[in-house]
Motif scaffolding. Structure first.
Motif, mmCIF file in Angstrom:
data_model
loop_
_atom_site.group_PDB
_atom_site.id
_atom_site.type_symbol
_atom_site.label_atom_id
_atom_site.label_comp_id
_atom_site.label_asym_id
_atom_site.label_seq_id
_atom_site.Cartn_x
_atom_site.Cartn_y
_atom_site.Cartn_z
ATOM 1 N N ALA A 176 42.885 -4.863 -45.920
ATOM 2 C CA ALA A 176 41.696 -4.443 -45.161
ATOM 3 C C ALA A 176 42.186 -3.007 -45.812
ATOM 4 C CB ALA A 176 41.865 -4.879 -43.661
ATOM 5 N N VAL A 177 40.566 -1.885 -45.349
ATOM 6 C CA VAL A 177 40.878 -0.536 -45.488
ATOM 7 C C VAL A 177 41.353 -0.376 -43.794
ATOM 8 C CG1 VAL A 177 39.534 1.230 -45.296
ATOM 9 C CG2 VAL A 177 38.197 -0.680 -46.597
ATOM 10 N N ILE A 178 42.245 0.765 -44.670
ATOM 11 C CA ILE A 178 43.058 0.918 -43.677
ATOM 12 C C ILE A 178 42.791 2.335 -43.417
ATOM 13 C CG2 ILE A 178 45.191 -1.136 -43.081
ATOM 14 C CD1 ILE A 178 47.346 0.858 -45.027
ATOM 15 N N GLY A 179 43.667 2.958 -41.797
ATOM 16 C CA GLY A 179 43.471 4.733 -42.044
ATOM 17 C C GLY A 179 44.287 4.775 -41.015
ATOM 18 N N PHE A 180 44.071 6.299 -40.442
ATOM 19 C CA PHE A 180 45.025 6.495 -38.559
ATOM 20 C C PHE A 180 44.309 6.094 -37.913
ATOM 21 C CE2 PHE A 180 45.214 8.982 -42.825
ATOM 22 C CZ PHE A 180 46.591 9.222 -43.051
ATOM 23 N N TRP A 181 44.968 5.843 -36.824
ATOM 24 C CA TRP A 181 45.265 5.413 -35.806
ATOM 25 C C TRP A 181 45.601 5.911 -34.267
ATOM 26 C CZ3 TRP A 181 46.011 2.686 -31.593
ATOM 27 C CH2 TRP A 181 44.686 2.071 -31.013
ATOM 28 N N ARG A 182 45.385 6.414 -33.217
ATOM 29 C CA ARG A 182 46.080 7.098 -32.550
ATOM 30 C C ARG A 182 47.499 6.633 -32.203
ATOM 31 N NH1 ARG A 182 43.732 8.481 -26.535
ATOM 32 N NH2 ARG A 182 45.206 10.480 -26.262
ATOM 33 N N SER A 183 48.260 7.841 -32.494
ATOM 34 C CA SER A 183 49.802 7.639 -32.951
ATOM 35 C C SER A 183 50.316 7.146 -34.437
ATOM 36 C CB SER A 183 50.626 7.190 -31.678
ATOM 37 O OG SER A 183 50.680 5.734 -32.096
ATOM 38 N N VAL A 184 48.925 5.996 -34.906
ATOM 39 C CA VAL A 184 49.600 6.227 -36.189
ATOM 40 C C VAL A 184 50.591 4.824 -36.163
ATOM 41 C CG1 VAL A 184 50.074 6.595 -38.816
ATOM 42 C CG2 VAL A 184 48.632 8.567 -37.371
ATOM 43 N N GLY A 185 51.870 5.182 -37.207
ATOM 44 C CA GLY A 185 52.423 3.857 -37.603
ATOM 45 C C GLY A 185 53.935 4.266 -36.320
ATOM 46 N N HIS A 186 53.621 4.648 -35.074
ATOM 47 C CA HIS A 186 54.882 5.073 -34.178
ATOM 48 C C HIS A 186 53.358 4.173 -33.101
ATOM 49 C CE1 HIS A 186 57.496 8.186 -34.056
ATOM 50 N NE2 HIS A 186 56.344 9.214 -35.331
ATOM 51 N N SER A 187 52.083 3.207 -33.264
ATOM 52 C CA SER A 187 51.651 2.926 -32.478
ATOM 53 C C SER A 187 51.896 1.461 -32.559
ATOM 54 C CB SER A 187 50.362 2.974 -32.361
ATOM 55 O OG SER A 187 49.777 2.683 -34.252
ATOM 56 N N MET A 188 52.603 1.001 -33.625
ATOM 57 C CA MET A 188 53.691 -0.170 -33.216
ATOM 58 C C MET A 188 54.575 -0.461 -33.798
ATOM 59 S SD MET A 188 51.424 -1.151 -37.209
ATOM 60 C CE MET A 188 52.310 0.280 -38.427
ATOM 61 N N ASN A 189 54.848 0.643 -34.171
ATOM 62 C CA ASN A 189 56.332 0.584 -34.845
ATOM 63 C C ASN A 189 57.265 1.029 -33.758
ATOM 64 O OD1 ASN A 189 56.588 -0.021 -37.480
ATOM 65 N ND2 ASN A 189 56.385 1.995 -37.856
ATOM 66 N N ASP A 190 56.923 1.874 -32.522
ATOM 67 C CA ASP A 190 57.768 2.465 -31.454
ATOM 68 C C ASP A 190 57.392 0.893 -30.575
ATOM 69 O OD1 ASP A 190 58.419 5.007 -30.971
ATOM 70 O OD2 ASP A 190 56.954 4.490 -31.985
ATOM 71 N N PHE A 191 57.157 -0.140 -30.084
ATOM 72 C CA PHE A 191 56.644 -1.237 -29.903
ATOM 73 C C PHE A 191 58.145 -2.141 -30.534
ATOM 74 C CE2 PHE A 191 55.653 -5.425 -30.213
ATOM 75 C CZ PHE A 191 55.623 -6.648 -29.854
ATOM 76 N N PHE A 192 57.446 -2.408 -31.858
ATOM 77 C CA PHE A 192 59.249 -3.529 -32.458
ATOM 78 C C PHE A 192 60.412 -2.530 -31.760
ATOM 79 C CE2 PHE A 192 55.573 -3.513 -36.175
ATOM 80 C CZ PHE A 192 55.039 -3.894 -35.117
ATOM 81 N N TYR A 193 60.078 -1.372 -32.273
ATOM 82 C CA TYR A 193 61.888 -1.014 -31.800
ATOM 83 C C TYR A 193 61.997 -0.635 -29.817
ATOM 84 C CZ TYR A 193 65.875 1.678 -32.134
ATOM 85 O OH TYR A 193 67.159 1.866 -32.670
ATOM 86 N N GLU A 194 61.370 -0.539 -29.881
ATOM 87 C CA GLU A 194 61.908 -0.711 -27.998
ATOM 88 C C GLU A 194 62.067 -1.349 -27.549
ATOM 89 O OE1 GLU A 194 62.595 2.476 -26.222
ATOM 90 O OE2 GLU A 194 63.502 3.085 -27.974
ATOM 91 N N THR A 195 61.121 -2.590 -27.883
ATOM 92 C CA THR A 195 61.070 -4.382 -27.568
ATOM 93 C C THR A 195 62.060 -4.981 -27.690
ATOM 94 O OG1 THR A 195 58.751 -3.755 -27.263
ATOM 95 C CG2 THR A 195 59.551 -5.783 -26.776
#
Ligand code: FES
Ligand code: FES
Lengths: 748, 148
Positions: free
Chosen positions: A530-549
């Motif tokens: 897909a065409v990807i882009g910056f989305w509010r909080s960028v990598g943190h928007s998913m990675n903090d979910f991964f790590y903190e869970t």
């Protein structure tokens, strides 16, 4: 124009070195001082900037580029940053007004045109990365102070007294000895002609009247009465309207239009145009243009084999996710400490889990648009929603085939952005507007329908993370290994180096502060189709979910309370430990639950920590189940951005971040089947509605650490806090977002 | 076709199934009413038709001939509207602001019909989307506007 290749690195740019370290935007492993954006800009933009920067104009210092004091002593201020709801115009007025000694309420703020004066982000300019205030704060204070001194000097000349005998009060210069006073407005012209002084004194922090106070926003009344104008609202004389029909698959080109004559005969239709990857209709109103564009029967040539960025016709997000999950190996090293492999081998207990997060749309409420007008003097005027005027200027020049200096860019208020309005080839309407305007010889306002927007938005990348943790006999984590899989937005648009990890793909998994002695974080790059882009909080928007869970999984495996375990592992990080205590306190003391609330619901709480964009955030969410649906009742957020400018704006941004964070936890995902997104409007891509908004409680802590960001940092902690609470209620771990895809039953 | 908008009568020559939203925005230049989805999903286009909150993007003009249409441009000419706007300012509701014309119109319609709304009334009436998540501020502002 339909160039879908990434923005090319200009490797030899002299901007490549010596610029600032853009913290989270940098590539890991790049030698110190190198700057990702230096490798980054399109060669056109690089040239434009280089030209613009030629005679050593130091950004943020020339008073007249920013400040115009008007006869009534109000101030017209040109902001380097674009307003899109984050409150930056008000913050700029507070910072500059404080030093200039003009009440911020007397400021009118507008977005500055392109130019060397406004390149405040390390020689570049964009509104993003939660950087605006923190990157410009000192410069803007100095600018205001310099302007005040110029006004004083003008008054001294006028009154024929030394500057030292003069003082100011908001908007006025006073000469106490003679009782004389002059308004700023009366002195403005004379002051503007003076040289900018080098050494204007700054106000003492203890004397601040406006910085740090919850001042009213400057734009609220206009935005409450329909007077605020966005790009989509603009109109110029002689303008026609345009709508487009895009190829379903990016990369396909229009071939035949079988009903062109009928469409041309539709009411109000002016003309039909083949565009790269799309067909456009020009008409006398947008509705007529849109109807006509939708009626077009177009056959499309498939993208030629190997067309860069083309959307494969069989692409499915489901399959892409499976592919990411199937990747094996440890990947490129992003962070290492101790020996995770050895420690895992020797651990008493080893747990592992694989997480994933979907593509997301920005779904900002204002559909993208662009208004293009070719002027008689050969200039091109462009009104377009954007977060980076100089980059848009350079790209527009390329499309128009003229020199960047001939492109006049206006940057209207943004009806939400969240990363949507960067320069993403194929995701911005302005190139089409330029071509259409040129073709018809009239100004054109092109609006993408919501459906075209969902077809061409630049998405938050999809990602997977695999974790392994080793615990000792006391249940304490001794080793953590994480492998993130996917592609980062920074690498996509600013040039990826195959031997380097793109920080935007691993931020939130690296640089965690928990004292786990043996750690390794790796990254496996997989191209995102897909065409990807910056989305509010960028990598943190998913990675903090991964790590903190996963962190809670470690706590549970070691029979530890997840709050207590975090607290313990942060004993060497007092700033974060204090913040964790603050959020617990704010929520009335940590209690994980489950417990029975007054209304009879069975509730539980989850906690998460995040360190995004230079700020620290601790989040607690309170959740219950209604049938199979997660109900989030309250969210408590303690945020430490070091220091702040406007607590009311901070609180509003945290509310906003909680809403969008919860929205992605609960319901958002872009699903592609056969190369096409299933949802083309909000009916298929729901975003958080009002009845699912929790109460939000915010505590701001100003630790005095270097100033961090505000717009994005509230987002990342929300999904893990919610999912951690849910695990208490259901006894099951959800490792894939959104929750609407998971089966939730209260089983304990 | 004859339309009465903000107390003024307008003669509009356009296909009768044209959504009111586009007549407002493009034909009459009343751009305070916003386009968000075009599909009755978001509420950015909310206007009052005979005092009722109505989504203009799915309202063909032929269906509103002979009605009183009020848009955000006339909001301060309306007693409830003025109260709503003041409450919006007091609570500093807007962020990007794009949804707020529609939110203000929805709140105004609510107060016209239900001067003393309960929490349930507020929840039932204030259903427009806001991507900036201003929902809590909206609810507080509506409560304040209802109290006067
Ligand atoms: S534009 Fe009418 S409801 Fe969204
Ligand atoms: S304020 Fe931005 S969409 Fe509501």
């Amino acid at each position: 124009m339909n160039d879908m290749s990434p923005i090319k690195a200009s490797q030899n740019s002299d901007r490549e070195t010596g610029l600032l370290n853009l913290s989270r935007r940098r590539f890991l492993g790049v030698s110190a001082g190198a700057l990702v954006l230096g490798v980054a800009l399109p060669s056109g933009a690089g040239r434009a900037l280089a030209q613009a920067a030629a005679p050593a104009i130091e950004a943020g210092t020339r008073v007249n580029a920013y400040i115009e004091i008007r006869p009534d002593s109000s101030v017209l201020f040109r902001s380097a940053f674009i307003e899109g709801g984050q409150g930056i115009f008000t913050a700029m007025a507070q910072i500059v007004g404080e030093e200039l000694d003009v009440d911020p309420a007397r400021f009118v703020v507008e977005a500055a045109p392109p130019g060397p004066d406004y390149l405040l982000i390390g020689g570049f300019r964009f509104t993003g990365g939660s950087m605006s205030v923190r990157m410009s704060y000192e410069k803007m204070r100095k600018l205001g102070a310099s302007a005040r001194l110029m006004v004083l000097q003008a008054a001294a000349a006028r009154m024929n007294v030394p500057v030292s005998e003069l003082t100011t009060e908001p908007g006025r210069v006073l000469h106490a000895a003679s009782g004389r006073a002059l308004s700023y407005g009366e002195l403005a012209q004379q002051a503007a002609a003076l040289a900018v002084p080098a050494d204007a004194p700054l106000r003492a922090k203890s004397d601040f009247r406006w910085i740090g106070k919850p001042l009213a926003r400057l734009d609220v009344r206009d935005k409450s009465t329909g007077k605020a104008q966005y790009a989509i609202d603009l109109r110029v004389d002689g303008m026609l309207h345009a709508a487009v029909q895009h190829a379903r698959h990016l990369g396909a080109e229009p071939q035949a239009i079988t009903n062109e004559a009928q469409v041309l005969a539709m009411p109000g239709v002016h003309s039909v145009h083949r565009l790269p990857g799309a067909v456009g209709v020009v008409a006398d109103s947008w509705w007529r243009a849109r109807r006509a564009a939708e009626s077009l029967q177009v056959t499309w040539t498939a993208a030629a084999q190997g067309t860069k960025g083309a959307m494969p016709e069989d692409y499915s997000t489901e399959r892409h996710r499976d592919g990411l999950k199937a990747m094996t190996g440890d990947g490129l090293e992003a962070e290492v400490s101790g020996d995770a492999t050895k420690a895992l081998a020797g651990a008493k207990t080893v747990i592992e889990a694989t997480y994933d997060a979907p593509h997301l749309a920005h779904a900002q409420l204002e559909p993208p648009s662009a208004l293009a007008r070719w002027n008689e003097d050969g200039t091109l005027e462009l009104w377009a929603p954007n977060q980076a005027p100089e980059m848009f200027q350079a790209a527009a020049a390329k499309v128009a085939g003229i020199d960047p200096s001939k492109v006049i860019i206006h940057s209207p208020l943004l009806g939400g952005f969240f990363g949507r309005h960067f320069l993403y080839a194929s995701a911005n309407p302005f190139p089409q507007a330029i071509l259409l305007s040129k073709a018809v010889g009239k100004p054109i306002k092109l609006v993408w329908s919501r459906e075209e927007e969902f077809l061409r938005d630049a998405l938050r990348p999809m990602a997977v993370a695999r974790f392994r943790a080793g615990l000792d006999e006391k249940g304490m984590p001794v080793a953590l290994s994480a492998v993130a899989v996917g592609e980062g937005a920074t690498g996509r648009w600013f040039g990826r180096q195959p031997d380097k990890v793109d920080s935007s793909a691993v931020e939130g998994i690296v640089e965690k502060l928990y004292a786990i002695p043996n750690r390794r974080v790796g990254h496996i790059h997989v191209d995102d189709p897909a065409v990807i882009g910056f989305w509010r909080s960028v990598g943190h928007s998913m990675n903090d979910f991964f790590y903190e869970t996963f962190f809670d999984e470690m706590a549970d495996a070691g029979k530890q309370d997840p709050y207590e375990l975090r607290h313990r592992l942060l004993s060497e990080s007092p700033r974060q430990q204090t913040l964790l205590e603050a959020v617990a306190d704010l929520s009335g003391g940590w209690r994980r639950g489950p417990y029975q609330a007054d209304d009879g619901t069975r509730r539980a709480r989850g906690v998460a920590m995040a360190s995004p964009f230079g700020s620290e955030v601790a989040t607690i969410a309170e959740v219950s189940l209604r049938g199979e649906e997660a109900v989030v009742h309250q969210v408590w957020v303690a945020v430490d951005p070091g220091s702040i400018v406007n607590p009311a704006i901070v609180e509003a941004q945290i509310n906003s971040a909680v809403a969008i964070g919860l929205s992605i936890a609960l319901m958002e995902e872009v699903v592609y089947e056969e190369g096409v997104p299933r949802a083309r409007n909000y009916d298929g891509y729901p975003i958080l509605p009002p009845d699912r908004m929790p109460k939000v409680h915010v505590r701001i802590i100003e630790s005095g650490a270097p100033m961090g960001g505000i717009g994005e940092p509230g987002v990342p902690g929300v999904p893990p806090a919610v999912v951690n609470a849910l695990a208490v209620l259901t006894g099951k771990r959800v490792r894939s977002l959104p929750l609407s895809r998971a089966s939730l039953t209260g089983s304990i | 076709m004859q339309l009465t908008i903000n107390g003024q009568s307008h003669q509009v020559e356009i296909e009768p199934d044209t959504p009111l939203l586009w007549v407002l925005r493009d034909t009459l230049g009343l751009t305070g009413t916003k386009y968000g989805c075009g599909l009755a999903q978001c509420g950015a286009c909310t206007v009052l038709i005979d005092g009722q909150a109505t989504r203009a993007c799915v309202t063909p003009i032929e269906s509103v001939a002979g009605t009183e249409i009020v848009t955000i441009e006339a909001i301060t000419g309306d007693a409830e509207g003025r109260r709503v706007v003041e409450a919006w300012v007091d609570h500093q509701v807007p962020q990007c602001g794009y949804c707020q014309s529609g939110q203000v119109m929805a709140a105004t319609a609510l107060l016209k019909q239900t001067p003393q709304p309960t929490e349930e009334d507020i929840a039932a009436a204030m259903i427009n989307l806001c991507r900036c998540g201003t929902y809590n501020a909206i609810a507080s502002a509506v409560r304040q506007a209802a109290k006067v």
